[in-house]
Design an enzyme around this catalytic site. Sequence first.
Site, mmCIF file in Angstrom:
data_model
loop_
_atom_site.group_PDB
_atom_site.id
_atom_site.type_symbol
_atom_site.label_atom_id
_atom_site.label_comp_id
_atom_site.label_asym_id
_atom_site.label_seq_id
_atom_site.Cartn_x
_atom_site.Cartn_y
_atom_site.Cartn_z
ATOM 1 N N LYS A 1 46.681 35.506 7.077
ATOM 2 C CA LYS A 1 46.086 34.657 8.118
ATOM 3 C C LYS A 1 44.696 35.153 8.526
ATOM 4 O O LYS A 1 43.735 34.375 8.554
ATOM 5 C CB LYS A 1 47.027 34.646 9.335
ATOM 6 N N GLN B 1 56.792 31.722 14.878
ATOM 7 C CA GLN B 1 56.530 32.986 15.557
ATOM 8 C C GLN B 1 56.118 32.773 17.012
ATOM 9 O O GLN B 1 55.481 33.645 17.616
ATOM 10 C CB GLN B 1 55.455 33.772 14.806
#
Length: 766
Positions: free
Chosen positions: A37, A271
């Site tokens: 990411k 998440q």
Amino acid sequence: MTADPNAILTGLNKEQQEAVNTLSGPLLILAGAGSGKTRTLTHRIANLIANGIPAWQILAVTFTNKAAAEMKERISKILHITTGDSPLPSGEGLGVRAGGGKLPASGTFHSICTRILRRDIEHIGRSRSFVIYDADDQEKVMKEVLKEMRIAPEEIKPRTALAIIGQYKCEAVSPAEARSKATSHTEVKAAEIFTKYQAQLLASNALDFDDLINEAVRLFRERPDILKRYQNTWRYLHIDEYQDTNHAQYLFISLLAKEHKNLCVIGDPDQSIYAFRGADIRNILDFTSEYPGAKSIKLEQNYRSTQQILDAADAVIAVNPNRPQKKMWSDRSDGAKIDLKEVIDERREAEEAIRTAIARKAAGVPLREQVILYRTNAQSRLFEESCLRAGIPYRILGGLKFYARREVKDVLAYLHAILNPDDVVSLLRIINVPPRKIGDTTLGHLRNFAAQRTLTLWQTMQHIPMVEGITEGAKNLLGDFTALIDAGRKRAETMVVSALTEWVIEKTGMERYLRDQTEEGEERWRNVLELLSVTKKYDGLPPQESLMNFLEEVALVSEVDKLIDGTKDALTLMTLHLCKGLEFSSVIVVGCEEGLLPHSSATFDRAQMEEERRLLYVGMTRAKDTLTLLHAMSRTLWGNTQSNPRSRFLDDLPTTVINPQSDVLESKYAWLSAPRSGSGSGSGSGKPKHVVNEFNQDTNDDWLQHVEEDILEGMRIVHKILGQGTVLRRSGDIIEVRFDAGSTKKLALGIAPIRIVQDASGDLPF
């Protein structure tokens, strides 16, 4: 400059390259755990700059200062640039700038908003010299508010009231709106407390963390011209961890993005674990609805974990409804199975966790590459004790922060008062530190005088002779204290913060006050010296700027920013909530039982239960190489002993990727049961099979055995360092031992690395 595909796109997979090459319009990047990411985000920003977008037109918002610094460093390496980040928008014309920083502005929501408010808060009637109140400061203010409102602590606790107010602020609800929406008696009372709390902050020229964002939103709403300036400066926005944003943060970003709509958000709904802090998962789930035509890209290749770990984690999270479907995959298909271990109780759990850490260290995995994760802070004690008994160095993330320690906050309060003497919380904290014999009666007269004349405490202290009821001695003491702060304010104009801090320490007699001939006093003094060393990094700034920047950074620092120093090989103990964004070679998740994980508070709330499942998913996906899940048959926690079944989440693990073990041959919660599909249904049936007890094979470490209940006066024990000795007496969990080498020591059972050699009769105790 033009984009160099070799520099920008090298090492990126197909989906990452697509995200990096999407340079305009709204973009949603669904980035699974360990999918690169940060790499994708930094390469996209670098690509924008390489394609001619000025760095000052780019803003990157992260959730930790550490992540922001890491991002700048990576962009610098990609583009071979060394100059600093871009300044804030000028208050004057905006035309195309010549020069300026070559790196984009970046930081946390709080730090970005702080910089905006330092520049422009005067446009909404506030002073630039505001201070930032932390949780301890907020609690002091709230205690005063509740006392003024004559609300007893048993009716509402300060922390409870602050939690309610925090929820208002996360939703960007003002005191006036809270009052207008209140329907029940409780809501009316909460709105009244909120109103008085904000009035106290205003009088002290203080903002709490939530105010930093809400005041920036208010600034944008009330001054469209200023919003326009920031919109035309930061035309390309990047928001990391978008699933963790709350409504106030959403409003801040939406206002900035409204003009050009070049908004890139990156995150993972699986998440999203911070609803208790106000995070709203709908922000990321509804992004494509809010921005029609937005591009959506999934990053599903995992560069961290083995496929076995990913298969287990995906099976756990797949049960949650209403989530974007994604399937994580890895090139690492030769990993170990997940160890699933059932233990008798919480003490055996702690011992087994430490044994596992020791075994993995022996296999070449440093302790700093290992972590024990638990649901609640209260679980940490036994793991600490097991570490101490085994002589294993450890660190706890989420314990008492350095800047929250009393002596550190005392010195910081002096600096806050020097910067902003209207900060009543800081004044009250230090007025008797070190002790000045200024009593509560004297302070009461001061505060009454201030209230009757609508003055701040500091303004009142400028007119001490006029305050009735205060003795001449007390007036002299108050005069000395006021003179000290005034002198500090004058020095702050010419002294950098390190010199000013040294002056404060010397003039207040802090060393003499703290060093009281005890080890605790020495430790407190060492903490003050450590604080002094921190201030020196600001010596290159102008005096007042160095003081202001130091206090801001102290207020904004996060626990995760301070975790990894790379210098000490120590086992990490931390809660599941704090582990997101981190990775370890070996992960041990403990307490996988109903009532703990999922937590009992989620039992009757579907949304909370889904978040508990995401919490385990986050913990599991921190692991690179090995993963262990532990659950106890019985557990004593918060003074109660309970026997809870294993977590329902474990029932969704595929049998093909787990290695089940148990403390007992005939396990009540035996894992292997037939038939079982391993499809994640969690509905195994059939007779339980016997599970081989593998815990105590191939181990000879006797230092992790229960000895507390068995030790009596007269027994012979052996200490891992001090050797053998005789127990002279026992008082509760403290024993006094005369060691054969001649010394006599008092030891705490459960912590000291000891075991029994023989009892008083000379017979071995088994």
